[in-house]
Design a protein around this motif. Structure first.
Motif, PDB file in Angstrom:
ATOM      1  N   SER A   1       6.777   9.261   1.674  1.00  0.00           N
ATOM      2  CA  SER A   1       5.448   9.593   1.710  1.00  0.00           C
ATOM      3  C   SER A   1       4.364   9.749   2.133  1.00  0.00           C
ATOM      4  O   SER A   1       3.694   9.540   1.603  1.00  0.00           O
ATOM      5  N   GLY A   2       4.095   8.477   2.948  1.00  0.00           N
ATOM      6  CA  GLY A   2       3.124   8.109   3.567  1.00  0.00           C
ATOM      7  C   GLY A   2       2.708   8.935   5.102  1.00  0.00           C
ATOM      8  O   GLY A   2       1.630   8.614   5.340  1.00  0.00           O
ATOM      9  N   TYR A   3       3.602   9.332   5.351  1.00  0.00           N
ATOM     10  CA  TYR A   3       3.797  10.260   6.799  1.00  0.00           C
ATOM     11  C   TYR A   3       3.067  11.009   7.083  1.00  0.00           C
ATOM     12  O   TYR A   3       2.213  10.279   8.159  1.00  0.00           O
ATOM     13  N   PRO A   4       2.128  11.896   6.048  1.00  0.00           N
ATOM     14  CA  PRO A   4       0.416  12.745   6.257  1.00  0.00           C
ATOM     15  C   PRO A   4      -0.568  11.602   6.781  1.00  0.00           C
ATOM     16  O   PRO A   4      -1.096  12.058   8.019  1.00  0.00           O
ATOM     17  N   VAL A   5      -0.434  10.396   6.232  1.00  0.00           N
ATOM     18  CA  VAL A   5      -1.747   9.855   6.392  1.00  0.00           C
ATOM     19  C   VAL A   5      -1.255   8.738   7.441  1.00  0.00           C
ATOM     20  O   VAL A   5      -2.385   9.035   8.077  1.00  0.00           O
ATOM     21  N   ILE A   6      -0.281   8.390   7.420  1.00  0.00           N
ATOM     22  CA  ILE A   6       0.514   7.947   9.049  1.00  0.00           C
ATOM     23  C   ILE A   6      -0.283   8.405  10.340  1.00  0.00           C
ATOM     24  O   ILE A   6      -1.035   8.015  10.964  1.00  0.00           O
ATOM     25  N   ARG A   7       0.022   9.922  10.381  1.00  0.00           N
ATOM     26  CA  ARG A   7       0.346  10.418  11.299  1.00  0.00           C
ATOM     27  C   ARG A   7      -1.754  10.804  11.983  1.00  0.00           C
ATOM     28  O   ARG A   7      -1.446  11.424  12.635  1.00  0.00           O
ATOM     29  N   THR A   8      -1.784  10.971  10.221  1.00  0.00           N
ATOM     30  CA  THR A   8      -3.262  11.379  11.278  1.00  0.00           C
ATOM     31  C   THR A   8      -4.145  10.182  11.255  1.00  0.00           C
ATOM     32  O   THR A   8      -5.017  10.385  12.330  1.00  0.00           O
ATOM     33  N   ALA A   9      -4.034   8.649  10.610  1.00  0.00           N
ATOM     34  CA  ALA A   9      -4.637   8.121  10.884  1.00  0.00           C
ATOM     35  C   ALA A   9      -4.085   7.833  12.891  1.00  0.00           C
ATOM     36  O   ALA A   9      -5.049   7.385  13.548  1.00  0.00           O
ATOM     37  N   LEU A  10      -2.826   7.351  13.322  1.00  0.00           N
ATOM     38  CA  LEU A  10      -2.312   7.592  14.544  1.00  0.00           C
ATOM     39  C   LEU A  10      -3.229   8.427  15.614  1.00  0.00           C
ATOM     40  O   LEU A  10      -3.651   7.833  17.149  1.00  0.00           O
ATOM     41  N   SER A  11      -2.865   9.621  14.948  1.00  0.00           N
ATOM     42  CA  SER A  11      -3.865  10.616  15.607  1.00  0.00           C
ATOM     43  C   SER A  11      -5.089  10.517  16.013  1.00  0.00           C
ATOM     44  O   SER A  11      -5.683  10.335  16.865  1.00  0.00           O
ATOM     45  N   SER A  12      -6.150   9.785  14.443  1.00  0.00           N
ATOM     46  CA  SER A  12      -7.509  10.085  15.003  1.00  0.00           C
ATOM     47  C   SER A  12      -7.573   8.325  15.955  1.00  0.00           C
ATOM     48  O   SER A  12      -8.468   8.431  16.966  1.00  0.00           O
ATOM     49  N   ALA A  13      -6.575   7.731  16.371  1.00  0.00           N
ATOM     50  CA  ALA A  13      -6.917   6.483  17.000  1.00  0.00           C
ATOM     51  C   ALA A  13      -6.337   7.440  18.100  1.00  0.00           C
ATOM     52  O   ALA A  13      -6.088   6.041  19.092  1.00  0.00           O
TER      53      ALA A  13
ATOM     54  N   ALA B   1       0.859  -1.167   0.163  1.00  0.00           N
ATOM     55  CA  ALA B   1      -0.240   0.181  -0.390  1.00  0.00           C
ATOM     56  C   ALA B   1       0.606   1.248   0.074  1.00  0.00           C
ATOM     57  O   ALA B   1       0.505   2.230  -0.445  1.00  0.00           O
ATOM     58  N   GLY B   2       2.098   1.145  -0.214  1.00  0.00           N
ATOM     59  CA  GLY B   2       3.158   2.556  -0.102  1.00  0.00           C
ATOM     60  C   GLY B   2       3.527   3.099   1.364  1.00  0.00           C
ATOM     61  O   GLY B   2       3.588   4.203   1.725  1.00  0.00           O
ATOM     62  N   PHE B   3       2.642   2.410   2.786  1.00  0.00           N
ATOM     63  CA  PHE B   3       2.986   2.730   3.486  1.00  0.00           C
ATOM     64  C   PHE B   3       4.285   2.358   4.170  1.00  0.00           C
ATOM     65  O   PHE B   3       5.321   2.847   5.129  1.00  0.00           O
ATOM     66  N   LEU B   4       5.315   1.098   3.816  1.00  0.00           N
ATOM     67  CA  LEU B   4       6.672   0.861   4.193  1.00  0.00           C
ATOM     68  C   LEU B   4       7.411   0.663   3.578  1.00  0.00           C
ATOM     69  O   LEU B   4       6.981   0.748   1.979  1.00  0.00           O
ATOM     70  N   ARG B   5       8.490   0.142   3.713  1.00  0.00           N
ATOM     71  CA  ARG B   5       9.559   0.055   2.851  1.00  0.00           C
ATOM     72  C   ARG B   5      10.289  -1.205   3.051  1.00  0.00           C
ATOM     73  O   ARG B   5      10.929  -1.167   4.545  1.00  0.00           O
ATOM     74  N   LEU B   6      10.174  -2.200   2.701  1.00  0.00           N
ATOM     75  CA  LEU B   6      11.227  -3.058   3.328  1.00  0.00           C
ATOM     76  C   LEU B   6      12.576  -3.594   2.852  1.00  0.00           C
ATOM     77  O   LEU B   6      12.966  -2.756   1.444  1.00  0.00           O
ATOM     78  N   GLU B   7      13.712  -2.807   3.888  1.00  0.00           N
ATOM     79  CA  GLU B   7      15.455  -2.664   2.668  1.00  0.00           C
ATOM     80  C   GLU B   7      15.705  -3.499   3.818  1.00  0.00           C
ATOM     81  O   GLU B   7      16.168  -3.726   4.520  1.00  0.00           O
ATOM     82  N   ASP B   8      17.054  -4.700   3.446  1.00  0.00           N
ATOM     83  CA  ASP B   8      18.103  -5.339   3.300  1.00  0.00           C
ATOM     84  C   ASP B   8      17.398  -6.051   4.818  1.00  0.00           C
ATOM     85  O   ASP B   8      17.359  -5.928   6.088  1.00  0.00           O
ATOM     86  N   GLY B   9      15.793  -6.387   4.640  1.00  0.00           N
ATOM     87  CA  GLY B   9      15.364  -7.385   5.901  1.00  0.00           C
ATOM     88  C   GLY B   9      14.237  -6.180   7.163  1.00  0.00           C
ATOM     89  O   GLY B   9      14.278  -6.558   7.934  1.00  0.00           O
ATOM     90  N   ARG B  10      14.174  -4.957   6.526  1.00  0.00           N
ATOM     91  CA  ARG B  10      13.973  -4.245   7.562  1.00  0.00           C
ATOM     92  C   ARG B  10      13.173  -2.936   7.055  1.00  0.00           C
ATOM     93  O   ARG B  10      13.173  -2.689   6.295  1.00  0.00           O
ATOM     94  N   TYR B  11      12.177  -3.103   8.288  1.00  0.00           N
ATOM     95  CA  TYR B  11      10.848  -2.118   7.134  1.00  0.00           C
ATOM     96  C   TYR B  11      11.091  -1.269   8.187  1.00  0.00           C
ATOM     97  O   TYR B  11      11.270  -0.379   8.954  1.00  0.00           O
ATOM     98  N   SER B  12      10.589  -0.221   7.126  1.00  0.00           N
ATOM     99  CA  SER B  12      10.676   1.726   8.147  1.00  0.00           C
ATOM    100  C   SER B  12       9.910   1.950   7.284  1.00  0.00           C
ATOM    101  O   SER B  12       9.245   1.594   6.004  1.00  0.00           O
ATOM    102  N   CYS B  13       9.001   3.136   7.682  1.00  0.00           N
ATOM    103  CA  CYS B  13       7.750   3.502   6.986  1.00  0.00           C
ATOM    104  C   CYS B  13       8.472   5.390   6.386  1.00  0.00           C
ATOM    105  O   CYS B  13       9.250   5.574   6.231  1.00  0.00           O
ATOM    106  N   LEU B  14       7.592   5.232   5.193  1.00  0.00           N
ATOM    107  CA  LEU B  14       8.000   5.473   3.908  1.00  0.00           C
ATOM    108  C   LEU B  14       7.625   7.519   4.177  1.00  0.00           C
ATOM    109  O   LEU B  14       6.364   7.277   4.423  1.00  0.00           O
TER     110      LEU B  14
END
Lengths: 393, 307
Positions: A374-386, A359-372
Motif C-alpha cells: 500500500s505504500g509502494y506508490p509513495v515509496i516509488r515517487t520518493a525514490l524517483s525524486s531522489a 508510518a505504514g511504509f514497512l511491515r515487521l513480520e518474524d523479525g524481517r522488514y519488508s515494504c508494504l
C-alpha cells in the motif's frame, strides 16, 4: 462484468509493460486542487463526511476484498505456463514480477503442477568470502528431465561485497545446462542484477504480466465482493456519492476513481488491492446506524463507502537513511535487521526503522522488514525524486 | 527670317529664366540644408535629454521591477530546485543567472533612451569617456562582469556544478554578476571572480549532468593476484547503495615505485553523495582487499622508498 474481462491474457515482454496513465483531466485537477489547498482550505462539502464512518474491520474486508491479492494473475500465469508445456524450449524463461509480491505466485504455481522447486541458499551462505558454499545446485542434474523452477532470484544474492557469488554461480550454471527451467525475479532485483552480474545476457527477453487497468480492477473487485455471482452492494465515493462501478451509456466508467487507482498502483494488482482495502469504510457510524440512510441521501441499498486516504510521509531526517532502507528492501525483499545493516552504508544505528513501520511504509513480520504494497506508490515517487536507481516496473 | 530670329530670342530668354530660377532654388536648398545640419549638430552634442523630459517615475518602476524579479528568481528557483525531483534540480539552479542577465539587459535597454539622447555621435562620446574611466578605475570589475556574461553562454560552470578553480574544489552555489560562490566539502564558502575565466583552468566534474566520476585509491604491496583484486574491487563498487546503474564501473591499476596503485572509478546516482560514496568504496574496499590477500602499503613506507 464485461464478458472477456477475465480471459487470461498472455505474458508480455518486459519492455512492453505500460502502466495505466492518470487521465489528463485528473492530473490537472490534482494539481489545481493541491495549489488551492495550499492557499486555503477547500470549502467543498463532501457527500458524506468520512470521519463519521467506521473503518471496515478485517472480517468485513476479508468478505468484501478477500485474499489473495493476485487472483486474476494466477489464472494468467497458469494459462501462460500451460502454453509453454507443449514446447520444452519455451521453458528457458524468466518472468519478472512487480514489486511487493508476497503471494509466492511462481512457487505456488510450481507446487500445483508438481515441478521441481530449487530453494535458494541460506542467507548466511550468501556472504561467504570464499565463493559459493553449500550451493543448492550441487545436487541437481543439469541434463535431467523435468522443469526446474527458481521462484525468487532475489533470494540468491545480497548487495554485499561477497553477496554476488551465489547468483553468479547460478547464472553460469543456467547458461551451461540443457534442462528446461523457469526463473522468477522481482522487478527491482532484476534492475540491480542486470547492472551487477549482467543477468539480461544469460536470461534475455524477460516476460511480465500485463498491467491491470481500470476495467480489470472493476471486474476483479466486483467479483471479489459478489456473493454467488451477484453484487448487491454499492460502492460509493464519500466525496461525490458516485458509484465507482457504474458505467455510462458508452460502457465507460462514470467515476475516475478506478482509473486513478490503476494509475497510482502502476497496474500492479496487489498494490491496487491493498489501496482498495485501505480506502473502504462501513456505511455505519459509531452508533451502528446507516449514515446515508440517516441523512436521507441514500435509501434502500447496502452501501460501502470509499474514502480518500491521505498518503503517509516519510520520517523527517536530514540524511537519506529512510530512502536507502526502502531501496534495499525493494531490491532484496524481506530482510532482518542484521541483513539490512550488511547491505546499507549507514554509520550507526538504523533508528528510522520503527518510525517507518509506524508510518505504514514497512511491515515487521518474524523479525524481517519488508515494504508494504500500500505504500509502494509513495515509496516509488520518493525514490524517483531522489534520483535513485529504479526498478523496471 | 525676322520671325525666326524673334523666336530664337524668346527661347534664349526662357532658358536664361529657367537657369536663374534653378540657381535660386539650389541656393535656398543649400541654406535649408545648412540650417538642418546646424540644428542636428546642436541636438547631437546634447547627450542627456532635457531634465524635464526624463520620466523618473518610469525609471524607478523599471528598476524596482527588475530588482524584484532578480531577487525572486534568486530565492524561488533554488527553493524549487532543492525540494523538487533531483532530475530537474540543475535546470532550475542554472536558470538563475540567465534570468538575471535577461532582466538586466531589458531594464538597461528600457532606461537608456529615457535618460540619454541616443545618436551615433553621442555613442562615440560616451564610449570614449567610459573607456578611459574603465581603463583606469574599473578594469578588473568590468573584466569580471564581461567574463560573467561570457560564462552564461559558454557555461564553464552552472549553479549546482562541482568545479575546481585555482585549487579550490566545491559546489557552485550561485553565479553572480561579478563572481561565483563555491561551497567546499568543508562547508567554506569561497567567492571566485569570473575574471579567472580568462587566465585559469576551470575543471568541471559533472558539466551539467547529475553525476560525476568518483575515484577511490588503494595502494597494495606488489605480491598479490591483480586479476582477483580487480574483480573484488569491481564487486565492491557494484554492491554500493550509492551506485548509479547508468554508468560504468572501472578498475585501473598502475605500478608505482612503492607498490601497485589501484583506482576504483564509479559514479553515484547523486553527485551530492560523492564523499560518502568514496568513503563507502574505501571502507568496503579495504575489507575486501584484506579478504582477497591484498596488503596495503602506507605513506610511511612510500616516503621511505622515495628517500
Amino acid at each position: 462484468m464485461s464478458d472477456d474481462a477475465f480471459d487470461p491474457r498472455p505474458l508480455q515482454p518486459l519492455d512492453d509493460y505500460a502502466p495505466p496513465a492518470l487521465p489528463t483531466e485528473e492530473t490537472l485537477r490534482r494539481l489545481v486542487s493541491r495549489m488551492r489547498e495550499s492557499v486555503s482550505r477547500s470549502e467543498e462539502e463532501p457527500f458524506i463526511e468520512p470521519d463519521r464512518l467506521r473503518t471496515a474491520g478485517d472480517e468485513m474486508l476479508d468478505t468484501l476484498v478477500p485474499p489473495p491479492a493476485c487472483g486474476p494473475l494466477m489464472r494468467e500465469l497458469d494459462r501462460a505456463l500451460e502454453d509453454w508445456a507443449a514446447d520444452p524450449r519455451l521453458w528457458r524463461r524468466l518472468v519478472v514480477l512487480p514489486p511487493c509480491e508476497r503471494n509466492d505466485l511462481i512457487k505456488g504455481w510450481a507446487g500445483r503442477y508438481g515441478h521441481a522447486i530449487v530453494h535458494p541458499p541460506l542467507r548466511s551462505d550468501l556472504v561467504a568470502a570464499d565463493g559459493p558454499v553449500n550451493s543448492p545446485l550441487d545436487g541437481l542434474d543439469p541434463a535431467g528431465k523435468g522443469v526446474l523452477v527458481f521462484p525468487r532470484l532475489e533470494d540468491w544474492f545480497l548487495r554485499h561485497r561477497n553477496g554476488l557469488a551465489q547468483v553468479s554461480h547460478l547464472l553460469d550454471w543456467l547458461a551451461r545446462i540443457e534442462r528446461p527451467y523457469l526463473v522468477g525475479c522481482d522487478a527491482w532485483a532484476w534492475a540491480f542484477l542486470c547492472k551487477a552480474v549482467d543477468t539480461h545476457m544469460v536470461l534475455p527477453k524477460p516476460l511480465t504480466p500485463q498491467a491491470f487497468d481500470a476495467m480489470m480492477l472493476r471486474d476483479w473487485f466486483r467479483e471479489l465482493a459478489a456473493e454467488d455471482g451477484t453484487l448487491d452492494r454499492v460502492f460509493r465515493l464519500t466525496s461525490t456519492g458516485q458509484d465507482v462501478f457504474a458505467l455510462d451509456a458508452d460502457g465507460n466508467l462514470e467515476s475516475d476513481y478506478l482509473v486513478t487507482l490503476a494509475a497510482r498502483s502502476r497496474g500492479i494488482p496487489w498494490v491496487a488491492w491493498h489501496l482498495w482495502r485501505r480506502s473502504l469504510r462501513s456505511g455505519l457510524d459509531e452508533e451502528g446506524e446507516d449514515v446515508g440512510d440517516k441523512e436521507g441521501r441514500i435509501k434502500g441499498e447496502d452501501t460501502l463507502w470509499i474514502a480518500q486516504v491521505e498518503d503517509a510521509s516519510l520520517p523527517d531526517t536530514i540524511d537519506r537513511t529512510p530512502l536507502l532502507i526502502l531501496h534495499a528492501l525493494l531490491v532484496h525483499g524481506p530482510l532482518d535487521h542484521e541483513e539490512l545493516e550488511a547491505v546499507l552504508p549507514v554509520v550507526g544505528r538504523l533508528a528510522a526503522l520503527p518510525a517507518m513501520v509506524e508510518a505504514g511504509f514497512l511491515r515487521l513480520e518474524d523479525g524481517r522488514y519488508s515494504c508494504l504494497a500500500s505504500g509502494y506508490p509513495v515509496i516509488r515517487t520518493a525514490l524517483s525524486s531522489a534520483g535513485m536507481p529504479m526498478g523496471v516496473l | 527670317m525676322a520671325q525666326a530670329q524673334a523666336q530664337d530670342a524668346d527661347t534664349r530668354q526662357q532658358i536664361a529664366d529657367a537657369v536663374e530660377s534653378a540657381a535660386r532654388a539650389a541656393s535656398d536648398a543649400a541654406k535649408v540644408a545648412s540650417n538642418a545640419v546646424k540644428t542636428q549638430n546642436e541636438e547631437a552634442t546634447k547627450i542627456l535629454n532635457d531634465f524635464a523630459e526624463i520620466d523618473f517615475v518610469e525609471i524607478a518602476m523599471v528598476l524596482v521591477a527588475a530588482w524584484v524579479i532578480v531577487a525572486a528568481s534568486k530565492r524561488v528557483l533554488p527553493f524549487i530546485a532543492e525540494r523538487g525531483p533531483s532530475q530537474i534540480r540543475l535546470y532550475f539552479l542554472g536558470s538563475v543567472p540567465i534570468v538575471r542577465l535577461v532582466v538586466l539587459v531589458v531594464a538597461t535597454l528600457w532606461i537608456i533612451p529615457i535618460v540619454f539622447n541616443i545618436t551615433f555621435q553621442n555613442f562615440l562620446v560616451i564610449a570614449g569617456a567610459a573607456s578611459v574611466a574603465i581603463g583606469f578605475a574599473f578594469k578588473d570589475f568590468v573584466s569580471s562582469i564581461i567574463a560573467g556574461i561570457v560564462a552564461v553562454f559558454e557555461r564553464p560552470y552552472r549553479p549546482g556544478d562541482w568545479v575546481e578553480i585555482d585549487g579550490d574544489y566545491g559546489e557552485v552555489r550561485s553565479v553572480g554578476l561579478r563572481a561565483i560562490t563555491v561551497c567546499t566539502p568543508d562547508d567554506d564558502v569561497i567567492t571566485v571572480p569570473h575574471e579567472h575565466l580568462w587566465k585559469k583552468n576551470i575543471a568541471n566534474s559533472n558539466d551539467g549532468t547529475h553525476t560525476l566520476m568518483c575515484v577511490a585509491d588503494f595502494y597494495l604491496a606488489p605480491d598479490h593476484d591483480p586479476g582477483r583484486i580487480r574483480a573484488v574491487l569491481r564487486t565492491v563498487a557494484l554492491t554500493s547503495a550509492y551506485l548509479s546503474y547508468d554508468k560504468p564501473v572501472i578498475v585501473v591499476l598502475a605500478e608505482t615505485p612503492w607498490g601497485t596503485h589501484y583506482k576504483l572509478k564509479a559514479y553515484p546516482y547523486d553527485m551530492r553523495d560523492q564523499f560518502v560514496f568514496i568513503s563507502d568504496l574505501t571502507v568496503r574496499g579495504k575489507a575486501a582487499l584484506r579478504e582477497a590477500g591484498g596488503r596495503e602499503v602506507t605513506a610511511t613506507a612510500a616516503h621511505g622508498f622515495d628517500a
